[in-house]
Design a protein around this motif. Structure first.
Motif, PDB file in Angstrom:
ATOM      1  N   GLY A  50       0.793  -1.222   0.000  1.00 47.62           N
ATOM      2  CA  GLY A  50       0.000   0.000   0.000  1.00 47.62           C
ATOM      3  C   GLY A  50       0.821   1.264   0.000  1.00 47.62           C
ATOM      4  O   GLY A  50       0.263   2.364   0.127  1.00 47.62           O
ATOM      5  N   TYR A  51       2.143   1.181  -0.130  1.00 43.21           N
ATOM      6  CA  TYR A  51       2.989   2.365  -0.118  1.00 43.21           C
ATOM      7  C   TYR A  51       3.764   2.504  -1.430  1.00 43.21           C
ATOM      8  O   TYR A  51       4.820   3.134  -1.479  1.00 43.21           O
ATOM      9  CB  TYR A  51       3.966   2.307   1.048  1.00 43.21           C
ATOM     10  CG  TYR A  51       3.297   2.394   2.403  1.00 43.21           C
ATOM     11  CD1 TYR A  51       3.106   3.636   3.021  1.00 43.21           C
ATOM     12  CD2 TYR A  51       2.841   1.254   3.041  1.00 43.21           C
ATOM     13  CE1 TYR A  51       2.483   3.722   4.257  1.00 43.21           C
ATOM     14  CE2 TYR A  51       2.201   1.329   4.277  1.00 43.21           C
ATOM     15  CZ  TYR A  51       2.036   2.570   4.879  1.00 43.21           C
ATOM     16  OH  TYR A  51       1.406   2.655   6.095  1.00 43.21           O
ATOM     17  N   GLY A  52       3.278   1.877  -2.462  1.00 38.84           N
ATOM     18  CA  GLY A  52       3.956   1.954  -3.741  1.00 38.84           C
ATOM     19  C   GLY A  52       4.876   0.767  -3.957  1.00 38.84           C
ATOM     20  O   GLY A  52       4.927  -0.189  -3.167  1.00 38.84           O
ATOM     21  N   ARG A  53       5.625   0.811  -5.069  1.00 40.60           N
ATOM     22  CA  ARG A  53       6.513  -0.299  -5.410  1.00 40.60           C
ATOM     23  C   ARG A  53       7.785  -0.287  -4.592  1.00 40.60           C
ATOM     24  O   ARG A  53       8.425  -1.319  -4.409  1.00 40.60           O
ATOM     25  CB  ARG A  53       6.863  -0.248  -6.896  1.00 40.60           C
ATOM     26  CG  ARG A  53       5.700  -0.604  -7.823  1.00 40.60           C
ATOM     27  CD  ARG A  53       6.129  -0.629  -9.277  1.00 40.60           C
ATOM     28  NE  ARG A  53       7.185  -1.611  -9.472  1.00 40.60           N
ATOM     29  CZ  ARG A  53       8.382  -1.329  -9.983  1.00 40.60           C
ATOM     30  NH1 ARG A  53       8.676  -0.085 -10.316  1.00 40.60           N
ATOM     31  NH2 ARG A  53       9.278  -2.271 -10.146  1.00 40.60           N
ATOM     32  N   ASP A  54       8.226   0.857  -4.141  1.00 36.71           N
ATOM     33  CA  ASP A  54       9.454   0.932  -3.343  1.00 36.71           C
ATOM     34  C   ASP A  54       9.177   0.479  -1.912  1.00 36.71           C
ATOM     35  O   ASP A  54       8.205   0.912  -1.290  1.00 36.71           O
ATOM     36  CB  ASP A  54      10.003   2.353  -3.332  1.00 36.71           C
ATOM     37  CG  ASP A  54      10.468   2.798  -4.714  1.00 36.71           C
ATOM     38  OD1 ASP A  54      10.814   1.910  -5.521  1.00 36.71           O
ATOM     39  OD2 ASP A  54      10.491   4.015  -4.967  1.00 36.71           O
ATOM     40  N   PRO A  55      10.044  -0.416  -1.369  1.00 36.64           N
ATOM     41  CA  PRO A  55       9.768  -0.979  -0.033  1.00 36.64           C
ATOM     42  C   PRO A  55       9.987   0.029   1.078  1.00 36.64           C
ATOM     43  O   PRO A  55      10.745   1.004   0.934  1.00 36.64           O
ATOM     44  CB  PRO A  55      10.771  -2.132   0.066  1.00 36.64           C
ATOM     45  CG  PRO A  55      11.918  -1.705  -0.804  1.00 36.64           C
ATOM     46  CD  PRO A  55      11.302  -0.961  -1.947  1.00 36.64           C
ATOM     47  N   LEU A  56       9.314  -0.230   2.187  1.00 35.60           N
ATOM     48  CA  LEU A  56       9.543   0.546   3.402  1.00 35.60           C
ATOM     49  C   LEU A  56      10.859   0.118   4.038  1.00 35.60           C
ATOM     50  O   LEU A  56      11.472  -0.883   3.676  1.00 35.60           O
ATOM     51  CB  LEU A  56       8.388   0.342   4.378  1.00 35.60           C
ATOM     52  CG  LEU A  56       7.015   0.811   3.912  1.00 35.60           C
ATOM     53  CD1 LEU A  56       5.970   0.469   4.964  1.00 35.60           C
ATOM     54  CD2 LEU A  56       7.027   2.317   3.616  1.00 35.60           C
ATOM     55  N   ALA A  57      11.316   0.893   5.017  1.00 31.68           N
ATOM     56  CA  ALA A  57      12.599   0.618   5.671  1.00 31.68           C
ATOM     57  C   ALA A  57      12.564  -0.733   6.393  1.00 31.68           C
ATOM     58  O   ALA A  57      11.547  -1.101   6.982  1.00 31.68           O
ATOM     59  CB  ALA A  57      12.916   1.723   6.664  1.00 31.68           C
ATOM     60  N   PRO A  58      13.662  -1.495   6.348  1.00 31.54           N
ATOM     61  CA  PRO A  58      13.707  -2.772   7.070  1.00 31.54           C
ATOM     62  C   PRO A  58      13.819  -2.542   8.571  1.00 31.54           C
ATOM     63  O   PRO A  58      14.122  -1.440   9.025  1.00 31.54           O
ATOM     64  CB  PRO A  58      14.969  -3.433   6.514  1.00 31.54           C
ATOM     65  CG  PRO A  58      15.852  -2.287   6.142  1.00 31.54           C
ATOM     66  CD  PRO A  58      14.924  -1.208   5.642  1.00 31.54           C
ATOM     67  N   ILE A  59      13.564  -3.616   9.337  1.00 38.16           N
ATOM     68  CA  ILE A  59      13.729  -3.547  10.789  1.00 38.16           C
ATOM     69  C   ILE A  59      14.780  -4.560  11.210  1.00 38.16           C
ATOM     70  O   ILE A  59      15.064  -5.526  10.497  1.00 38.16           O
ATOM     71  CB  ILE A  59      12.399  -3.820  11.521  1.00 38.16           C
ATOM     72  CG1 ILE A  59      11.885  -5.232  11.215  1.00 38.16           C
ATOM     73  CG2 ILE A  59      11.355  -2.785  11.143  1.00 38.16           C
ATOM     74  CD1 ILE A  59      10.693  -5.635  12.060  1.00 38.16           C
ATOM     75  N   LYS A  60      15.365  -4.337  12.384  1.00 36.80           N
ATOM     76  CA  LYS A  60      16.432  -5.199  12.882  1.00 36.80           C
ATOM     77  C   LYS A  60      15.865  -6.490  13.465  1.00 36.80           C
ATOM     78  O   LYS A  60      14.822  -6.483  14.112  1.00 36.80           O
ATOM     79  CB  LYS A  60      17.259  -4.474  13.941  1.00 36.80           C
ATOM     80  CG  LYS A  60      18.049  -3.287  13.412  1.00 36.80           C
ATOM     81  CD  LYS A  60      18.856  -2.643  14.523  1.00 36.80           C
ATOM     82  CE  LYS A  60      19.672  -1.467  13.997  1.00 36.80           C
ATOM     83  NZ  LYS A  60      20.472  -0.833  15.078  1.00 36.80           N
ATOM     84  N   ASP A  61      16.595  -7.593  13.243  1.00 37.36           N
ATOM     85  CA  ASP A  61      16.224  -8.884  13.806  1.00 37.36           C
ATOM     86  C   ASP A  61      17.048  -9.119  15.075  1.00 37.36           C
ATOM     87  O   ASP A  61      17.791  -8.246  15.533  1.00 37.36           O
ATOM     88  CB  ASP A  61      16.473  -9.984  12.775  1.00 37.36           C
ATOM     89  CG  ASP A  61      15.686 -11.255  13.072  1.00 37.36           C
ATOM     90  OD1 ASP A  61      14.919 -11.262  14.051  1.00 37.36           O
ATOM     91  OD2 ASP A  61      15.836 -12.231  12.324  1.00 37.36           O
TER      92      ASP A  61
END
Length: 314
Positions: A50-61
């Motif tokens: 829902g935020y376009g084709r570009d991914p959102l920022a990753p999160i730390k594991d």
């Protein structure tokens, strides 16, 4: 600008009183050949739409801290790694020495260590807290440098621009060599041996609880294992007959220096598999035994490591 160089790297070690809490003093400078000890924290890709084709920022594991340290098998420093693998030794002897340190397999309590890997020229001082020895392995052969590999599980890594180990105590290096080594079976020299490998594993169970810092809560020892491999020139049926019969034997790996220091690995009940004996060509025929050790009912343990040196305590 200074750049990190392996020749300038240093390592200091101290045993912890409380797991995961590096002591403020009491460190010893340790000789080592190489290390992969480090911490890593992967990134998780965002699955949201829902935020376009570009991914959102990753999160730390979750954070993982572990690695290997390749160390010389010597008369002084190697005792620290033995204590980490087997627990505190039983020490006998009176000052000024020599002292006999006996390490036994099967102990429930393994000490944790704080290990600092320093690159002073950067500067980068990485302190690894809660280090527990998961595995120790070594190889015997006719020539080459005699080293062991200690596999560690750590709780975490703390980076600093100054050392947290203070001024580590110096350690006299009295190194064993392959030419100092002997191998016996039931007290008799084992002939025709080409190479031998030994691995002692604590099979640590990481306690992966939910924490705000992503670290583990500890590493508990599981079922211990002592395995290895012997490659021999096929000159008699002694080992093959034992394998067929299914009986155990006692194997002892040892080194002794002219100055009196010694190190002995005594494996009390070694079981051999029946090997495949092949004729690969006109050269000498060799047989490989991938052996396993078990507890000796009379002694109540699988192996005993005896270190004789001038050091009073570990």
């Amino acid at each position: 600008m200074a750049r990190a160089h392996g020749a300038r790297a240093q390592m200091a070690l101290a045993f912890e009183t409380t797991y995961g809490t590096p002591p403020g003093s009491g460190y010893t400078r340790m000789p080592f050949a190489s290390t992969t000890l480090g911490a890593e924290q992967p990134l998780l890709n965002s699955e949201l739409l829902g935020y376009g084709r570009d991914p959102l920022a990753p999160i730390k594991d979750a954070l993982t801290a572990d690695g290997d340290v390749v160390v010389p098998i010597d008369a002084n420093g190697f005792g620290f790694w033995l204590k980490g693998a087997f627990g505190a030794p039983t020490t006998t002897g009176t000052s000024p020495g020599p002292f006999t340190h006996e390490f036994r397999s099967g102990g429930w309590l393994l000490p944790s260590m704080a290990i600092e890997v320093a690159m002073p020229e950067v500067p980068r001082f990485a302190m690894y807290a809660g280090c527990v020895v998961d595995q120790v392995s070594f190889q015997m052969q006719r020539a080459g440098l005699l080293t062991a590999t200690a596999r560690l599980v750590a709780q975490g890594e703390a980076l600093a621009a100054t050392t947290g180990a203070g001024s580590p105590a110096a350690l006299d290096l009295l190194r064993f060599g392959h030419f100092n080594g002997t191998v016996t079976r039931n007290g008799t020299a084992l002939g025709n041996l080409v190479t031998a490998e030994v691995t002692y594993a604590n099979n640590l169970d990481r306690i992966e609880t939910i924490r705000a810092d992503g670290r583990i809560d500890g590493a508990d020892p599981g079922m211990a294992a002592l395995t290895g491999r012997m490659e021999v020139r096929f000159a008699d049926q002694v080992l093959a007959n034992q394998a067929i019969a299914g009986d155990p034997c006692e194997i002892e790996f040892g080194w002794t220096l002219p100055s009196g220091e010694s190190l002995t690995f005594t494996i009390h009940a070694v079981y051999l598999p029946r090997p495949r004996v092949e004729v690969p060509g006109p050269q000498g025929i060799q047989a490989t035994f991938d052996w396993q050790a078990a507890v000796d009912p009379a002694l109540g343990r699988m192996c005993t490591v005896t270190l004789v040196n001038e050091r009073e305590t570990y």
